[in-house]
Design a protein around this motif. Sequence first.
Motif, PDB file in Angstrom:
ATOM      1  N   THR A 175       0.822  -1.212   0.000  1.00  0.00           N
ATOM      2  CA  THR A 175       0.000   0.000   0.000  1.00  0.00           C
ATOM      3  C   THR A 175       0.858   1.265   0.000  1.00  0.00           C
ATOM      4  OG1 THR A 175      -1.700  -1.201   1.220  1.00  0.00           O
ATOM      5  CG2 THR A 175      -1.884   1.188   1.161  1.00  0.00           C
ATOM      6  N   LEU A 176       1.896   1.276   0.812  1.00  0.00           N
ATOM      7  CA  LEU A 176       2.768   2.456   0.875  1.00  0.00           C
ATOM      8  C   LEU A 176       3.499   2.678  -0.451  1.00  0.00           C
ATOM      9  CD1 LEU A 176       4.214   2.090   4.495  1.00  0.00           C
ATOM     10  CD2 LEU A 176       2.524   3.753   3.684  1.00  0.00           C
ATOM     11  N   ILE A 179       0.973   4.417  -2.570  1.00  0.00           N
ATOM     12  CA  ILE A 179       0.841   5.824  -2.168  1.00  0.00           C
ATOM     13  C   ILE A 179       2.038   6.621  -2.657  1.00  0.00           C
ATOM     14  CG2 ILE A 179       0.756   7.385  -0.189  1.00  0.00           C
ATOM     15  CD1 ILE A 179      -0.789   5.199   1.318  1.00  0.00           C
ATOM     16  N   SER A 180       3.221   6.044  -2.536  1.00  0.00           N
ATOM     17  CA  SER A 180       4.442   6.713  -2.997  1.00  0.00           C
ATOM     18  C   SER A 180       4.381   6.997  -4.492  1.00  0.00           C
ATOM     19  CB  SER A 180       5.659   5.838  -2.685  1.00  0.00           C
ATOM     20  OG  SER A 180       6.833   6.405  -3.200  1.00  0.00           O
ATOM     21  N   ASN A 188      -2.073  13.936  -5.702  1.00  0.00           N
ATOM     22  CA  ASN A 188      -2.112  14.131  -4.259  1.00  0.00           C
ATOM     23  C   ASN A 188      -3.485  13.846  -3.646  1.00  0.00           C
ATOM     24  OD1 ASN A 188       0.551  14.900  -4.347  1.00  0.00           O
ATOM     25  ND2 ASN A 188       0.080  17.072  -4.591  1.00  0.00           N
ATOM     26  N   ASN A 190      -5.728  11.619  -4.646  1.00  0.00           N
ATOM     27  CA  ASN A 190      -5.872  10.169  -4.527  1.00  0.00           C
ATOM     28  C   ASN A 190      -4.966   9.604  -3.432  1.00  0.00           C
ATOM     29  OD1 ASN A 190      -7.811   9.955  -6.505  1.00  0.00           O
ATOM     30  ND2 ASN A 190      -6.353   9.506  -8.150  1.00  0.00           N
ATOM     31  N   ALA A 191      -3.761  10.162  -3.330  1.00  0.00           N
ATOM     32  CA  ALA A 191      -2.834   9.707  -2.291  1.00  0.00           C
ATOM     33  C   ALA A 191      -3.405   9.999  -0.909  1.00  0.00           C
ATOM     34  CB  ALA A 191      -1.481  10.395  -2.467  1.00  0.00           C
ATOM     35  N   ASN A 192      -3.996  11.189  -0.751  1.00  0.00           N
ATOM     36  CA  ASN A 192      -4.597  11.553   0.540  1.00  0.00           C
ATOM     37  C   ASN A 192      -5.781  10.642   0.881  1.00  0.00           C
ATOM     38  OD1 ASN A 192      -4.894  13.483   2.845  1.00  0.00           O
ATOM     39  ND2 ASN A 192      -6.874  13.846   1.846  1.00  0.00           N
ATOM     40  N   MET A 194      -6.206   7.615  -0.150  1.00  0.00           N
ATOM     41  CA  MET A 194      -5.658   6.294   0.138  1.00  0.00           C
ATOM     42  C   MET A 194      -5.102   6.228   1.558  1.00  0.00           C
ATOM     43  SD  MET A 194      -3.309   4.209  -2.555  1.00  0.00           S
ATOM     44  CE  MET A 194      -3.373   2.416  -2.622  1.00  0.00           C
ATOM     45  N   VAL A 195      -4.433   7.291   1.997  1.00  0.00           N
ATOM     46  CA  VAL A 195      -3.898   7.332   3.361  1.00  0.00           C
ATOM     47  C   VAL A 195      -5.026   7.294   4.382  1.00  0.00           C
ATOM     48  CG1 VAL A 195      -2.682   8.771   5.032  1.00  0.00           C
ATOM     49  CG2 VAL A 195      -1.742   8.478   2.751  1.00  0.00           C
ATOM     50  N   ILE A 229      -9.265   1.073  -0.586  1.00  0.00           N
ATOM     51  CA  ILE A 229      -7.883   1.526  -0.787  1.00  0.00           C
ATOM     52  C   ILE A 229      -7.419   1.159  -2.190  1.00  0.00           C
ATOM     53  CG2 ILE A 229      -5.493   1.224  -0.017  1.00  0.00           C
ATOM     54  CD1 ILE A 229      -6.621   0.607   2.780  1.00  0.00           C
ATOM     55  N   ARG A 233      -6.452   3.137  -6.427  1.00  0.00           N
ATOM     56  CA  ARG A 233      -5.349   2.862  -7.350  1.00  0.00           C
ATOM     57  C   ARG A 233      -5.855   2.386  -8.711  1.00  0.00           C
ATOM     58  NH1 ARG A 233      -0.928  -1.550  -6.986  1.00  0.00           N
ATOM     59  NH2 ARG A 233      -2.308  -2.512  -5.471  1.00  0.00           N
TER      60      ARG A 233
END
Length: 358
Positions: A175-176, A179-180, A188, A190-192, A194-195, A229, A233
């Motif tokens: 998962t990380l 996100i990376s 950003n 989508n990354a937020n 996902m976090v 999550i 992606r």
Amino acid sequence: MNWQQLVENRHKFFWILQIAGWIGYALVNYIGSKVFEMRDIYIFVIILNAYAGCLMTIPLRYLYRKIWNAKPLILVGVVFGASYLVGTLWSVVQKFNLWEIYRHGYRPSEWFYYFQQGLDAVYIVLCWSGLYFGVKYYQLLQSEKQKALKANTMAHEAQLKMLRYQLNPHFLFNTLNAISTLVLVEENKNANTMVSRLSDFLRYTLNTDPIKKVPLEQEIHALMLYLEIEKVRFEDRLTVLVDISPDANKALVPSLILQPLIENSIKYAIATLEQGGTITIKAQVFANELLLEVTDNGPGADLHEGDLIKLSGVGLANTKDRLKTLYDNNYSFVLSKNEPTGLKINIRVPYERAKKDV
């Protein structure tokens, strides 16, 4: 207090057996006196003899505890010596009670009367000693058995916790990385998202006891947190179909038992398809067993007798190990080819219904 608790309480168990044993001795003698038509006054002799025997054997308990760890020869010698001494003293009390109370000062003329009654008392005290050691060894055996069961249970729980917690770093790593990647391509939002969803999922995993089983509907809820999550992606490339019968919804299953299977399908099926794919989750109850099925329409895998020829990663192996630990041999975990394409995973476990609806 049940039998097991009584046996473990050595002090109380000794006194119960001591009193009950000497009451039994008195009853046997009383029945014998009726057979031989002894006068009613003989009952007082029986009571006094049993009372004396009860009192005089009590010190043996403390003596035997002192020499418990002595060498076998010393132990046997002390037991026979102490039994002979106590038996002889008890026989003197018995003679006194018999001759003074029942026979009003009578003394036998033949010496063997003294000797015979003395040996009878020694034999009874020896039997008392044998029973004492037998009960003592039984208590120790039960204690060791309980320790072994407790140690086995602790090892069993530790293994389950290790297997369950092994999933967390494996899942976090994937998962990380995702996100990376989103941050690197400047997605950003989508990354937020996902976090945030990762936080919800991890909160669930931390609040769930890895030892206890959970209702399947609770497991599906956690699975949906995980899939949210992944949908960040894959977006529209990931389709999930769920078909759970009402009875299966209430079935107890190991926590996070489906997540590594779905993760495996996403990694090796959905991620490899440009147009995306579909994962189907089914569950039903049949013949008092819970049947779980996870399928995908990916490229499939090389199989041999219901198992992967090359097993990579920890997801499937971890799930199989957890099932083996929880259900021993009363389960099945079979991989097969899905039609027309993809992989099918079937799990069979005993059906256990949750006590309370979630």
